[in-house]
Design an enzyme around this catalytic site. Structure first.
Site, PDB file in Angstrom:
ATOM      1  N   TYR A   1       4.554 -16.030  -1.355  1.00  0.00           N
ATOM      2  CA  TYR A   1       3.810 -16.443  -0.164  1.00  0.00           C
ATOM      3  C   TYR A   1       3.194 -17.828  -0.364  1.00  0.00           C
ATOM      4  CZ  TYR A   1       3.901 -11.535   1.367  1.00  0.00           C
ATOM      5  OH  TYR A   1       4.295 -10.278   1.750  1.00  0.00           O
TER       6      TYR A   1
ATOM      7  N   ASP B   1      -8.573 -12.855   8.132  1.00  0.00           N
ATOM      8  CA  ASP B   1      -7.744 -13.974   8.574  1.00  0.00           C
ATOM      9  C   ASP B   1      -8.366 -14.641   9.793  1.00  0.00           C
ATOM     10  OD1 ASP B   1      -6.815 -12.730  11.047  1.00  0.00           O
ATOM     11  OD2 ASP B   1      -5.503 -11.497   9.828  1.00  0.00           O
TER      12      ASP B   1
ATOM     13  N   ASP C   1       1.829 -10.032   9.638  1.00  0.00           N
ATOM     14  CA  ASP C   1       0.788 -10.068  10.656  1.00  0.00           C
ATOM     15  C   ASP C   1       1.154 -11.069  11.749  1.00  0.00           C
ATOM     16  OD1 ASP C   1      -0.956  -8.236   9.323  1.00  0.00           O
ATOM     17  OD2 ASP C   1      -1.487  -9.848   7.926  1.00  0.00           O
TER      18      ASP C   1
END
Length: 213
Positions: free
Chosen positions: A65, A79, A36
């Site tokens: 991650y 997010d 993203d």
């Protein structure tokens, strides 16, 4: 040629591809696994026809991650780039509660990808439909969470390292963790630290690209 790039925040994965196309003068360049725009870290670039044929091979590799969640709030994109609203700031979970919640996500889990994602439905990317206000029933998918390590917890921020299978949406995992805690959560930061054999330490930057072999 396979080139692991440490993608900076604020640009799309496709922007990285275009930068390499211009730099090398080669049109046949792709990537293995979208990050993203707000996310950073390992983005595997496949340069040349023979390399792009291996896209599925790299896409299917396990990932690691590092993420920072903000608790007590939710976002429509899961997010920090989405529309953020307060969900439940009255409850402050203990570290023990968080550890218990993390444990419940280890193993094979069913996960619904975010509406704001690049998954295609009838040829249209879901984020395009979401921006038009359309809602789609998204089928869940099975993914594997191998481990979740708490790196730091100072409410409202929770920093985690997550080892998982390909296809895992960390944004969805963060949202689901927030819902299970009963307080909501969204991702403030996301860094892909490893993809298969490639880790953040052996990535190139867009300012230090290697010569083609």
């Amino acid at each position: 040629m396979i080139i692991p790039i440490n993608k900076p925040a604020g640009i799309t994965s496709h922007t990285v591809v275009n930068k390499l196309r211009r730099f090398y003068g080669i049109k046949k360049i792709g990537h293995a696994g979208t990050l993203d725009p707000f996310a950073t870290g390992v983005l595997i670039l496949l340069v040349g026809r023979e390399s792009t044929k291996r896209s599925d091979e790299f896409m299917k590799q396990d990932k690691i991650y590092r993420t920072k969640l903000k608790l007590g709030y939710i976002s429509d994109t899961y997010d920090k780039d989405g529309v953020i609203q307060e969900y439940n700031i009255q409850k402050v979970p203990t570290r023990a509660e968080i550890e218990s919640t993390m444990a419940s996500f280890i193993g094979e889990i069913s996960q619904i990808p975010p509406m704001y994602s690049a998954i295609k439905i009838n040829g249209k990317k879901m984020y395009e439909l979401a921006r038009k206000g359309q809602t789609i029933d998204i089928p869940p998918r099975l993914v594997n969470i191998y481990s979740i390590t708490i790196l730091d917890y100072a409410y409202p921020y929770l920093k985690l390292d997550i080892s998982c299978s390909s296809g895992t949406y960390i944004r969805s995992l963060g949202y689901d963790i927030g819902m299970k805690l009963g307080i909501g959560a969204y991702l403030e930061e996301l860094e892909r630290r490893q993809s298969g054999e490639f880790n953040i330490e052996n990535c190139y930057t867009l300012d230090s690209l290697p010569e083609l072999k």
